[in-house]
Design an enzyme around this catalytic site. Structure first.
Site, PDB file in Angstrom:
ATOM      1  N   ASP A  59      39.090  40.172  38.838  1.00 51.91           N
ATOM      2  CA  ASP A  59      38.957  40.422  40.278  1.00 51.91           C
ATOM      3  C   ASP A  59      39.108  41.903  40.623  1.00 51.91           C
ATOM      4  O   ASP A  59      39.768  42.253  41.600  1.00 51.91           O
ATOM      5  CB  ASP A  59      39.980  39.590  41.059  1.00 51.91           C
ATOM      6  CG  ASP A  59      39.575  39.394  42.517  1.00 51.91           C
ATOM      7  OD1 ASP A  59      38.376  39.541  42.822  1.00 51.91           O
ATOM      8  OD2 ASP A  59      40.455  39.093  43.344  1.00 51.91           O
ATOM      9  N   GLY A  78      50.826  42.744  54.673  1.00 51.34           N
ATOM     10  CA  GLY A  78      49.516  42.124  54.517  1.00 51.34           C
ATOM     11  C   GLY A  78      49.680  40.639  54.286  1.00 51.34           C
ATOM     12  O   GLY A  78      50.766  40.077  54.441  1.00 51.34           O
ATOM     13  N   GLY A  83      48.214  37.145  51.744  1.00 50.77           N
ATOM     14  CA  GLY A  83      47.485  36.654  50.586  1.00 50.77           C
ATOM     15  C   GLY A  83      46.999  35.248  50.849  1.00 50.77           C
ATOM     16  O   GLY A  83      46.987  34.770  51.980  1.00 50.77           O
ATOM     17  N   LYS A 140      56.110  39.035  48.036  1.00 46.51           N
ATOM     18  CA  LYS A 140      54.962  38.157  48.264  1.00 46.51           C
ATOM     19  C   LYS A 140      55.483  36.736  48.442  1.00 46.51           C
ATOM     20  O   LYS A 140      56.008  36.138  47.504  1.00 46.51           O
ATOM     21  CB  LYS A 140      54.003  38.239  47.072  1.00 46.51           C
ATOM     22  CG  LYS A 140      52.710  37.469  47.234  1.00 46.51           C
ATOM     23  CD  LYS A 140      51.779  37.744  46.057  1.00 46.51           C
ATOM     24  CE  LYS A 140      50.446  37.052  46.211  1.00 46.51           C
ATOM     25  NZ  LYS A 140      49.519  37.360  45.090  1.00 46.51           N
TER      26      LYS A 140
END
EC number: 2.7.11.16
Length: 578
Positions: A312, A194, A196, A216
């Site tokens: 969040d 994915g 970010g 990440k």
């Protein structure tokens, strides 16, 4: 191309299943990578390490294990450890069994006829404990004072003796190894999972142990362009600080030429958004939603214990692991609140922000309890309370709904489910469940959680209602994940190096030590648990020779001719996919 996605997924699945090497994904050179130093090399560490009993003997997994091995050599200390283990079992016992379990502990360790009692724990403390256990619903903390006394005893002379033992020397060897530099070559890299705000997330695997993680990658130029240094460092520090079964853990932080990298718990089961909307009818049955809500409650409690507000909560930030347990991820908007203070900030995601956030008012932890209410509602109903799935509506309209509208409930909700949603989605934060002084404990006591044993949940002893398919990759196809554009006009210089040094700090103690134990590397290397010898080398004059790889005929021939320079040999060639 479809072929590219198939290859990327196949490599990832093979790595997840331990397909490389004979030891569940370990490199052929794992023993070389995890070579422990001679004890004489740890002398500086022996003097500089903080001599804190709680950290060295309880919180740090390898330290805890070695301290217990030391205690096993002394009958009195072994008895104390057995008592503490028995209390740990009592604390996760079912409610109906707790009284009998507690009384059996007292009979086992404090019977007058015992040859080896625990004299360090005063009789009056034992008596008070016994009275508490005879109540109709004995407290899970009935042994709290007994365990405090036991730990106080162990942190005294036994802890000092431990520091002079070979077990503590072994611990120092592992701490030395833990503090070695981390680079991109520490890992194998696989497909992108994915993206970010500052870069992509890909799967990776530690070469030495075979442990899978999510890496990440925060692009340095993108961080600098968006002035995101404080945000990136804040996320890293919070992840490093929080050790929770319900929040993704940071295991490593390192840098490459172009990126700052956070190596995090990999969650192979996908996110809640995918499961709510892509598998059958939108939403979950109530039992499944309540289980996830209970785990979220535990995660928020762990964050609030460190005075952190998350800000969040939304389905795509809640990830499932292999077994189906959830963790909170992406702490980029989280912030630490100083004791006695409140913060202000209109941050979060449209449709999930609490009224006080929308109004830019000051708050502490109230936005997270509102977020939990939104999530419970969405998991059951199949859309968020103030915005339907894929509804085209301006954010200003959604904000007005949050401030003024009352959410609607369908027949999917039981009365208890309606009740907790209404109490969490109360507009006034001072009247909201979780914000009236009771915190997470008050939320846990709601009737919707009547079938949840939170002690057993926190001890990872409850089975989730859903288990992800181990042969599935729960993320978009490789080519469907939008790539970042090249950042132009931004140049890195020496002024950025201080920030990078504060970020790239290497291994994080507790996750790294857990990795060594769970992968079996600690057991295979540690002399106390295997037949292999450790380089304990207590004689400072003894040096361990460095083994050199065997060189072939042509290598030696060209070496004599001065055609070759010395470089490490690399015999293993492993797949690399990112």
């Amino acid at each position: 191309m479809e072929l590219e996605n198939i290859v990327a997924n196949s490599l990832l699945l093979k790595a997840r299943q331990g397909g490389y090497g004979k030891k569940s994904g370990r490199s052929k050179k794992w023993k070389e990578i995890l070579t422990l130093p001679p004890v004489s090399q740890c002398s500086e560490l022996r003097h500089s390490i903080e001599k804190d009993y709680s950290s060295l003997c309880d919180k740090q997994p390898i330290g805890r294990r070695l301290f217990r091995q030391f205690c096993d050599t002394k009958p009195t200390l072994k008895r104390h450890i057995e008592f503490l283990d028995a209390v740990a079992e009592y604390e996760v016992a079912d409610d109906e069994d707790r009284s009998d379990c507690g009384l059996s502990i007292l009979d086992r360790f404090f019977n007058d006829k015992l040859a080896a009692p625990l004299p360090e724990i005063p009789p009056d403390v034992v008596t008070e404990c016994r009275l508490g256990l005879k109540e109709e619903n004995p407290s899970k903390k009935a042994f709290e004072e007994c365990t405090r006394v036991a730990h106080n005893y162990l942190r005294g002379e036994p802890f000092e003796e431990y520091q002079e033992s070979s077990y503590f020397s072994q611990f120092l060897q592992w701490k030395w190894l833990e503090r070695q530099p981390v680079t991109k070559n520490t890992f194998r890299h696989y497909r992108v999972l994915g993206k970010g705000g500052f870069g992509e997330v890909c799967a990776c695997q530690v070469r030495a142990t075979g442990k899978m993680y999510a890496c990440k990658k925060l692009q340095k130029k993108r961080i600098k362009k968006r002035k995101g240094e404080a945000m990136a460092l804040n996320e890293k520090r919070i992840l490093e600080k929080v050790q929770s079964r319900f929040v993704v853990s940071l295991a490593y932080a390192y840098e490459t030429k172009d990126a700052l990298c956070l190596v995090l718990t990999i969650m192979n089961g996908g996110d809640l958004k995918f499961h709510i909307y892509n598998l059958g009818n939108p939403g979950f049955d109530e039992q499944r939603a309540v289980f996830y809500a209970a785990e979220l409650c535990c995660g928020l409690e762990d964050l609030q214990r460190e005075r952190i507000v998350y800000r969040d909560l939304k389905p795509e930030n809640i990830l499932l692991d292999d077994r189906g347990h959830i963790r909170i991820s992406d702490l980029g908007l989280a912030t630490e609140i100083p004791e006695g203070q409140r913060v202000r900030g209109r941050v979060g995601t449209v449709g999930y922000m609490a009224p006080e956030v929308v109004n830019n008012e000051k708050y502490t932890f109230s936005p997270d309890w509102w977020g939990l209410g939104c999530l419970i509602y969405e998991m059951i109903q199949g859309h968020s309370p103030f915005k339907k799935y894929k509804e085209k509506v301006k954010w200003e309209e959604v904000d007005q709904r949050i401030k003024n509208d009352t959410e609607e409930y369908s027949e999917k909700f039981s009365e208890d489910a309606k009740s907790i949603c209404r109490m969490l989605l109360t507009k006034n934060p001072s009247k909201r469940l979780g914000c009236r002084g009771e915190g997470a404990a008050g939320v846990k006591q709601h009737p919707v959680f009547k079938d949840i044993n939170f002690r057993r949940l926190e001890a990872n002893m409850l089975e989730p209602p859903f288990c992800p398919d181990p042969h599935a990759v729960y993320c978009k196809d490789v080519l469907d994940i939008e790539q970042f554009s090249v950042v132009k006009g931004i140049y890195l210089d020496t002024a950025d190096e201080d920030f990078y040094a504060r970020f790239a700090t290497g291994c994080v103690s507790i996750p790294w030590q857990n990795e060594m134990i769970e992968s079996g590397c600690f057991k295979d290397i540690n002399k106390s648990e295997s037949e292999e010898a450790l380089p304990l080398d207590l004689d400072k004059n003894i040096h361990t020779p460095v083994s050199r790889p065997n060189r072939g005929f042509f290598y030696r021939l060209f070496r004599r001719g001065g055609c070759l320079t010395m470089v490490p040999s690399e015999k293993e060639v492993e797949p690399k996919q990112c």
